[in-house]
Write a protein that holds these residues in place. Structure first.
Motif, PDB file in Angstrom:
ATOM      1  N   MET A   1       0.835  -1.188   0.000  1.00 34.81           N
ATOM      2  CA  MET A   1       0.000   0.000   0.000  1.00 34.81           C
ATOM      3  C   MET A   1       0.878   1.248   0.000  1.00 34.81           C
ATOM      4  SD  MET A   1      -3.004   0.885   2.631  1.00 34.81           S
ATOM      5  CE  MET A   1      -3.023   2.499   3.263  1.00 34.81           C
ATOM      6  N   ILE A   2       0.555   2.182  -0.854  1.00 34.92           N
ATOM      7  CA  ILE A   2       1.315   3.421  -0.953  1.00 34.92           C
ATOM      8  C   ILE A   2       0.728   4.423   0.034  1.00 34.92           C
ATOM      9  CG2 ILE A   2       1.946   5.329  -2.447  1.00 34.92           C
ATOM     10  CD1 ILE A   2       1.882   3.414  -4.765  1.00 34.92           C
ATOM     11  N   ASN A   3       1.582   5.050   0.803  1.00 34.39           N
ATOM     12  CA  ASN A   3       1.130   6.049   1.770  1.00 34.39           C
ATOM     13  C   ASN A   3       0.726   7.319   1.045  1.00 34.39           C
ATOM     14  OD1 ASN A   3       1.704   4.328   3.904  1.00 34.39           O
ATOM     15  ND2 ASN A   3       3.833   4.999   3.994  1.00 34.39           N
ATOM     16  N   THR A   4       0.061   8.189   1.762  1.00 32.83           N
ATOM     17  CA  THR A   4      -0.346   9.462   1.168  1.00 32.83           C
ATOM     18  C   THR A   4       0.857  10.370   1.009  1.00 32.83           C
ATOM     19  OG1 THR A   4      -0.822  10.429   3.306  1.00 32.83           O
ATOM     20  CG2 THR A   4      -2.633   9.286   2.185  1.00 32.83           C
ATOM     21  N   LYS A   5       0.679  11.424   0.230  1.00 36.81           N
ATOM     22  CA  LYS A   5       1.762  12.365  -0.040  1.00 36.81           C
ATOM     23  C   LYS A   5       2.289  13.008   1.248  1.00 36.81           C
ATOM     24  CE  LYS A   5       0.366  13.746  -4.649  1.00 36.81           C
ATOM     25  NZ  LYS A   5      -0.095  14.858  -5.465  1.00 36.81           N
ATOM     26  N   ILE A  14       9.420  10.871  -5.497  1.00 33.31           N
ATOM     27  CA  ILE A  14      10.110  10.924  -6.790  1.00 33.31           C
ATOM     28  C   ILE A  14      10.541   9.529  -7.213  1.00 33.31           C
ATOM     29  CG2 ILE A  14      12.198  11.744  -7.951  1.00 33.31           C
ATOM     30  CD1 ILE A  14      11.865  14.355  -6.334  1.00 33.31           C
ATOM     31  N   ARG A  15      11.047   8.727  -6.266  1.00 27.19           N
ATOM     32  CA  ARG A  15      11.449   7.361  -6.583  1.00 27.19           C
ATOM     33  C   ARG A  15      10.253   6.544  -7.065  1.00 27.19           C
ATOM     34  NH1 ARG A  15      11.141   2.538  -4.859  1.00 27.19           N
ATOM     35  NH2 ARG A  15      10.080   3.035  -2.916  1.00 27.19           N
ATOM     36  N   GLN A  16       9.127   6.660  -6.361  1.00 30.96           N
ATOM     37  CA  GLN A  16       7.918   5.927  -6.756  1.00 30.96           C
ATOM     38  C   GLN A  16       7.426   6.379  -8.124  1.00 30.96           C
ATOM     39  OE1 GLN A  16       4.953   6.247  -3.726  1.00 30.96           O
ATOM     40  NE2 GLN A  16       6.111   4.988  -2.250  1.00 30.96           N
ATOM     41  N   MET A  17       7.453   7.687  -8.360  1.00 31.38           N
ATOM     42  CA  MET A  17       7.027   8.202  -9.654  1.00 31.38           C
ATOM     43  C   MET A  17       7.927   7.663 -10.759  1.00 31.38           C
ATOM     44  SD  MET A  17       6.682  12.087 -11.095  1.00 31.38           S
ATOM     45  CE  MET A  17       8.427  12.277 -11.345  1.00 31.38           C
ATOM     46  N   ALA A 125      -3.206  12.172 -18.391  1.00 31.33           N
ATOM     47  CA  ALA A 125      -3.437  11.855 -16.976  1.00 31.33           C
ATOM     48  C   ALA A 125      -2.296  12.364 -16.110  1.00 31.33           C
ATOM     49  CB  ALA A 125      -3.601  10.346 -16.805  1.00 31.33           C
ATOM     50  N   VAL A 126      -1.058  12.203 -16.575  1.00 30.69           N
ATOM     51  CA  VAL A 126       0.095  12.693 -15.812  1.00 30.69           C
ATOM     52  C   VAL A 126       0.042  14.204 -15.705  1.00 30.69           C
ATOM     53  CG1 VAL A 126       2.605  12.935 -15.867  1.00 30.69           C
ATOM     54  CG2 VAL A 126       1.561  10.708 -16.305  1.00 30.69           C
ATOM     55  N   LYS A 127      -0.287  14.891 -16.805  1.00 29.57           N
ATOM     56  CA  LYS A 127      -0.380  16.348 -16.768  1.00 29.57           C
ATOM     57  C   LYS A 127      -1.455  16.807 -15.796  1.00 29.57           C
ATOM     58  CE  LYS A 127       1.169  17.453 -21.457  1.00 29.57           C
ATOM     59  NZ  LYS A 127       0.733  17.952 -22.792  1.00 29.57           N
ATOM     60  N   GLU A 128      -2.582  16.100 -15.803  1.00 33.05           N
ATOM     61  CA  GLU A 128      -3.684  16.469 -14.931  1.00 33.05           C
ATOM     62  C   GLU A 128      -3.285  16.316 -13.466  1.00 33.05           C
ATOM     63  OE1 GLU A 128      -8.006  14.658 -13.791  1.00 33.05           O
ATOM     64  OE2 GLU A 128      -7.527  14.807 -15.932  1.00 33.05           O
TER      65      GLU A 128
END
Length: 132
Positions: A1-5, A14-17, A125-128
């Motif tokens: 599960m990915i945590n919130t920002k 940045i690593r996850q992105m 989607a990335v831009k949005e």
């Protein structure tokens, strides 16, 4: 599960992105490869069948041309019958070539259209999400 920002440091985000973008690019390349393979397979089968049909039609057409020349040779000199049939065949060949060229031009390039649409959707989607 990915945590919130809020709970992740910027470096982790940045690593996850980076991982997600890498996975996305690889998936898009796999999709393009699959799409082009499918189109190539269908085109190869079609070309093979078309070639076989052409060979058989060539033999059948040759027999019919000989029959027409022999038939016309009964009412005109054989050389004139052969010249007449040859001329008609050249006119038909020219018409077929013209229409064939036009059909090929209408087919368009063999591009992976679904993949291109998918990549455009991904970019949107990335831009949005970047603007949020």
């Amino acid at each position: 599960m990915i945590n919130t920002k809020e709970s992740l440091p910027t470096s982790e985000l940045i690593r996850q992105m980076s991982e997600q973008v890498s996975r996305l690019v690889k998936d898009e390349l796999r999709l393009a490869r699959a799409e082009l393979t499918e189109k190539g397979r269908h085109a190869g089968i079609g070309v093979g069948l078309f070639g076989g049909a052409g060979v058989v039609a060539l033999f059948g057409g040759g027999a019919l041309v000989a029959a027409v020349i022999l038939f016309l040779a009964q009412v005109m000199p054989p050389w004139a019958a052969a010249a007449l049939v040859g001329g008609v065949l050249l006119v038909v060949a020219g018409a077929l070539g013209f229409f064939g060229k036009r059909q090929v031009a209408e087919a368009g390039p063999p591009t992976p259209e679904r993949t291109i649409e998918s990549v455009k959707d991904d970019i949107d989607a990335v831009k949005e999400r970047a603007h949020r």
